[in-house]
Design a protein around this motif. Structure first.
Motif, PDB file in Angstrom:
ATOM      1  N   UNK A 405       0.726  -1.191   0.170  1.00 35.92           N
ATOM      2  CA  UNK A 405       0.102   0.242   0.121  1.00 35.92           C
ATOM      3  C   UNK A 405       0.951   1.251   0.283  1.00 35.92           C
ATOM      4  N   UNK A 406       1.991   1.199   0.727  1.00 38.49           N
ATOM      5  CA  UNK A 406       2.699   2.320   0.715  1.00 38.49           C
ATOM      6  C   UNK A 406       3.812   2.706  -0.364  1.00 38.49           C
ATOM      7  N   UNK A 422      -5.071  13.457  -4.935  1.00 33.54           N
ATOM      8  CA  UNK A 422      -5.196  12.812  -3.962  1.00 33.54           C
ATOM      9  C   UNK A 422      -6.134  11.538  -4.093  1.00 33.54           C
ATOM     10  N   UNK A 423      -7.427  11.610  -4.840  1.00 29.67           N
ATOM     11  CA  UNK A 423      -8.120  10.595  -5.151  1.00 29.67           C
ATOM     12  C   UNK A 423      -7.387   9.254  -5.809  1.00 29.67           C
ATOM     13  N   UNK A 424      -6.237   9.576  -6.539  1.00 32.06           N
ATOM     14  CA  UNK A 424      -5.422   8.801  -7.241  1.00 32.06           C
ATOM     15  C   UNK A 424      -4.609   7.887  -6.357  1.00 32.06           C
ATOM     16  N   UNK A 425      -4.021   8.747  -5.613  1.00 31.38           N
ATOM     17  CA  UNK A 425      -2.888   8.114  -4.439  1.00 31.38           C
ATOM     18  C   UNK A 425      -3.601   7.428  -3.223  1.00 31.38           C
ATOM     19  N   UNK A 426      -4.869   7.531  -3.022  1.00 35.04           N
ATOM     20  CA  UNK A 426      -5.810   6.891  -2.146  1.00 35.04           C
ATOM     21  C   UNK A 426      -5.885   5.541  -3.107  1.00 35.04           C
ATOM     22  N   UNK A 427      -6.473   5.341  -4.352  1.00 33.54           N
ATOM     23  CA  UNK A 427      -6.838   4.367  -5.067  1.00 33.54           C
ATOM     24  C   UNK A 427      -5.554   3.394  -5.064  1.00 33.54           C
ATOM     25  N   UNK A 428      -4.538   4.126  -5.453  1.00 32.64           N
ATOM     26  CA  UNK A 428      -3.297   3.084  -5.441  1.00 32.64           C
ATOM     27  C   UNK A 428      -2.943   2.509  -4.449  1.00 32.64           C
ATOM     28  N   UNK A 429      -3.111   3.160  -3.102  1.00 37.23           N
ATOM     29  CA  UNK A 429      -2.421   2.445  -2.116  1.00 37.23           C
ATOM     30  C   UNK A 429      -3.723   1.580  -1.620  1.00 37.23           C
ATOM     31  N   UNK A 430      -5.042   1.796  -2.025  1.00 43.29           N
ATOM     32  CA  UNK A 430      -6.211   0.920  -1.690  1.00 43.29           C
ATOM     33  C   UNK A 430      -5.816  -0.555  -2.542  1.00 43.29           C
ATOM     34  N   UNK A 431      -5.405  -0.305  -3.811  1.00 43.91           N
ATOM     35  CA  UNK A 431      -5.181  -1.384  -4.567  1.00 43.91           C
ATOM     36  C   UNK A 431      -4.050  -2.124  -4.268  1.00 43.91           C
ATOM     37  N   UNK A 432      -3.121  -1.383  -3.688  1.00 42.20           N
ATOM     38  CA  UNK A 432      -1.962  -2.163  -3.178  1.00 42.20           C
ATOM     39  C   UNK A 432      -2.107  -3.117  -2.148  1.00 42.20           C
ATOM     40  N   UNK A 433      -2.968  -2.751  -1.222  1.00 40.41           N
ATOM     41  CA  UNK A 433      -3.610  -3.479  -0.139  1.00 40.41           C
ATOM     42  C   UNK A 433      -4.154  -4.763  -0.441  1.00 40.41           C
ATOM     43  N   UNK A 434      -5.385  -4.218  -1.246  1.00 38.41           N
ATOM     44  CA  UNK A 434      -6.407  -5.264  -1.534  1.00 38.41           C
ATOM     45  C   UNK A 434      -6.096  -6.470  -2.570  1.00 38.41           C
ATOM     46  N   UNK A 435      -5.291  -5.900  -3.632  1.00 39.89           N
ATOM     47  CA  UNK A 435      -4.662  -7.109  -4.411  1.00 39.89           C
ATOM     48  C   UNK A 435      -3.897  -8.015  -3.807  1.00 39.89           C
ATOM     49  N   UNK A 436      -3.260  -7.432  -3.020  1.00 46.60           N
ATOM     50  CA  UNK A 436      -1.984  -8.470  -2.336  1.00 46.60           C
ATOM     51  C   UNK A 436      -2.928  -9.359  -1.384  1.00 46.60           C
ATOM     52  N   UNK A 437      -4.083  -8.631  -0.659  1.00 43.75           N
ATOM     53  CA  UNK A 437      -4.660  -9.932   0.346  1.00 43.75           C
ATOM     54  C   UNK A 437      -5.373 -10.754  -0.419  1.00 43.75           C
ATOM     55  N   UNK A 438      -6.163 -10.216  -1.687  1.00 45.27           N
ATOM     56  CA  UNK A 438      -6.953 -11.249  -2.356  1.00 45.27           C
ATOM     57  C   UNK A 438      -6.055 -12.592  -2.980  1.00 45.27           C
ATOM     58  N   UNK A 439      -5.026 -12.052  -3.618  1.00 45.14           N
ATOM     59  CA  UNK A 439      -4.172 -12.954  -4.167  1.00 45.14           C
ATOM     60  C   UNK A 439      -3.434 -13.968  -3.345  1.00 45.14           C
ATOM     61  N   UNK A 440      -3.144 -13.411  -2.103  1.00 46.69           N
ATOM     62  CA  UNK A 440      -2.605 -14.514  -0.970  1.00 46.69           C
ATOM     63  C   UNK A 440      -3.549 -15.181  -0.256  1.00 46.69           C
ATOM     64  N   UNK A 441      -4.521 -14.749   0.032  1.00 45.42           N
ATOM     65  CA  UNK A 441      -5.736 -15.361   1.002  1.00 45.42           C
ATOM     66  C   UNK A 441      -6.597 -16.454  -0.061  1.00 45.42           C
ATOM     67  N   UNK A 442      -7.112 -15.689  -1.011  1.00 47.38           N
ATOM     68  CA  UNK A 442      -8.068 -16.503  -2.045  1.00 47.38           C
ATOM     69  C   UNK A 442      -7.705 -16.774  -3.093  1.00 47.38           C
ATOM     70  N   UNK A 443      -6.549 -16.261  -3.750  1.00 51.28           N
ATOM     71  CA  UNK A 443      -5.978 -16.428  -5.086  1.00 51.28           C
ATOM     72  C   UNK A 443      -5.089 -17.513  -5.341  1.00 51.28           C
ATOM     73  N   UNK A 444      -4.719 -18.174  -4.238  1.00 53.41           N
ATOM     74  CA  UNK A 444      -3.758 -19.115  -4.444  1.00 53.41           C
ATOM     75  C   UNK A 444      -2.523 -18.905  -4.402  1.00 53.41           C
TER      76      UNK A 444
END
Length: 474
Positions: A405-406, A422-444
């Motif tokens: 995210x950072x 600011x909205x773009x920075x927030x979206x980038x940080x949010x995607x960084x966190x959520x893509x990681x968690x989705x891939x790791x926790x449910x994406x195999x």
């Protein structure tokens, strides 16, 4: 002096010395700024030692050798070589710009740095909350230290957790950053000596040649990429993810904020050189994973590889027991050297970047910062009381999510001088966190470094494409 008396005498002497250094730090801590980043009067060599000890910690000294024990050369290259280059690159790229902006606005924490860079309190609050993921690393350190303590003293793991937490809090509560820096320098010197000693001591297991010893375990165990491993199975997993995620990990609050301790830009080269050289020496501890395998040890849980190897090597002789006491004490110090840094940064961040913006300036921020230290510790203790299997992967899920995210917001914030929405920075940080968690926790994707690296690329691509489009329109 018997080994038993020696053990308690050395441990007591170490505890007294640490508490004395903390008392010295307390005398120099007058406000929340001094608690969080000091008064900019520390040597760059001290800060470099402090940082190297914070980076190494229990992960390098206790937990990660277990991955080498299981997966071989590929794991060593991932944590040792790729990670070292990631650390060096991060500080070469980021130190000057981060320090300059931090000094300009007197930022105490990363969320405050984000606020001044992007002029958004909402974005700062978001970063403050996701930085609470650092508590997963606190859990790793507590569990790792408790495993070591059970090998040194007649305590079970839960009793060891309580002892470690009470001791660390007793000295961090007093001195904040100064206690952290002074004690880390002491602990760092001990860690440097032990990492080199154990690396050399294990040479007896590779008399026929290192590659031959690796091959004797298995062909894939000796391979740079291990197809049998679920974590280090291709070039991306071993090298790319190791470099990228370690680069991003340098953006953690207890690491990157060390830059703000510096007196000025003239100290940067000394600071980086000290950090990299000392950090590389610390990474030699990973070789214990090889030595335990070469020695023929059958260890069920990879989290206890270091403890079992040390007991095997030094526990059977009287002289070895004296050595074992000093080694175990040093490994405990390695964990505490990172734990105190995370606790200082977390408590300062919660007061500075969550409580103050929401409820206003507190009458005694320093006191409340110390109160929050206790709260963070209690939460970490609850999570560590019944730890998950493979505590290293548990911690990586949270800390790598923070790093993902950072990475883009801070990297572009330092290197690009223009405005970024600011909205773009927030979206980038949010995607960084959520893509990681989705891939790791449910994406195999079993390796958190791989999922986090993919997330970093997604996040950085988002901001990079925007900046390229702006340049084209101009």
């Amino acid at each position: 002096m018997t080994p038993e008396i020696f053990k308690y005498t050395v441990t007591f002497a170490y505890a007294i010395l640490v508490l004395w250094l903390s008392w010295v730090g307390m005398r120099r801590t007058q406000d929340i700024k001094g608690f969080a980043i000091g008064n900019k009067d520390m040597s760059p060599y001290v800060i470099g030692f402090t940082l190297a000890a914070s980076i190494a910690s229990t992960a390098t000294f206790v937990i990660n050798p277990g991955f080498v024990y299981v997966d071989g050369l590929s794991a060593f290259l991932h944590y040792g070589i790729s990670a070292s280059f990631g650390i060096l690159a991060a500080f070469i790229v980021l130190t000057r710009g981060f320090l300059k902006l931090g000094e300009q606005h007197q930022a105490l924490t990363i969320p405050e740095w984000i606020y001044h860079r992007y002029q958004s309190r909402e974005l700062s609050l978001f970063f403050a909350f996701i930085n609470l993921l650092s508590i997963t690393f606190v859990v790793l350190i507590l569990v790792g230290c408790s495993l070591l303590m059970t090998g040194l003293f007649p305590l079970d793991q839960k009793q060891s957790l309580l002892v470690i937490l009470v001791f660390v809090f007793s000295y961090v509560l007093m001195g904040g950053t100064y206690a952290h820096a002074y004690t880390n320098t002491l602990q760092g010197v001990m860690m440097l000596f032990i990492s080199v000693f154990l690396f050399v001591q294990g040479f007896k297991y590779v008399d026929g040649g290192f590659l031959q010893a690796l091959s004797s375990v298995g062909e894939n165990y000796a391979a740079m990429v291990n197809p049998d491993s679920r974590l280090y199975y291709n070039f991306f997993a071993v090298f790319i993810s190791g470099f990228v995620i370690t680069f991003a990990l340098m953006l953690q609050p207890h690491i990157l904020t060390k830059v703000l301790y510096l007196r000025g830009e003239h100290d940067i080269k000394k600071f980086i050189a000290t950090t990299v050289v000392v950090g590389f020496c610390f990474s030699l501890m990973l070789a214990i994973g090889f030595y335990a395998r070469f020695a023929g040890l059958e260890i069920e849980s990879q989290d206890v590889v270091v403890r079992e190897y040390l007991l095997f090597e030094f526990g059977s002789s009287a002289v070895g027991q004296y050595v074992l006491t000093f080694i175990f004490l040093t490994l405990l110090a390695a964990g505490m050297s990172t734990l105190d840094g995370i606790l200082v940064s977390l408590s300062a961040m919660v007061i500075n970047d969550i409580v103050t913006p929401i409820v206003g300036k507190l009458p005694s921020a320093l006191m409340w910062s110390r109160v929050l230290l206790v709260a963070v510790g209690l939460v970490a203790l609850a999570l560590a009381w019944n730890p998950p299997a493979l505590i290293g992967l548990f911690a990586q899920k949270g800390v790598y999510g923070l790093a993902a995210a950072s990475a883009a917001p801070i990297l572009f914030g330092v290197l690009y001088q223009g405005a970024i929405p600011k909205g773009l920075v927030f979206l980038a940080a949010f995607l960084g966190l959520t893509v990681h968690l989705i891939l790791n926790l449910v994406g195999g994707v079993a390796n958190p470094a791989v999922s986090a690296t993919i997330a970093v690329f997604v996040s950085m691509t988002l901001i990079g494409v925007y900046l390229m489009s702006v340049r084209v329109r101009r």
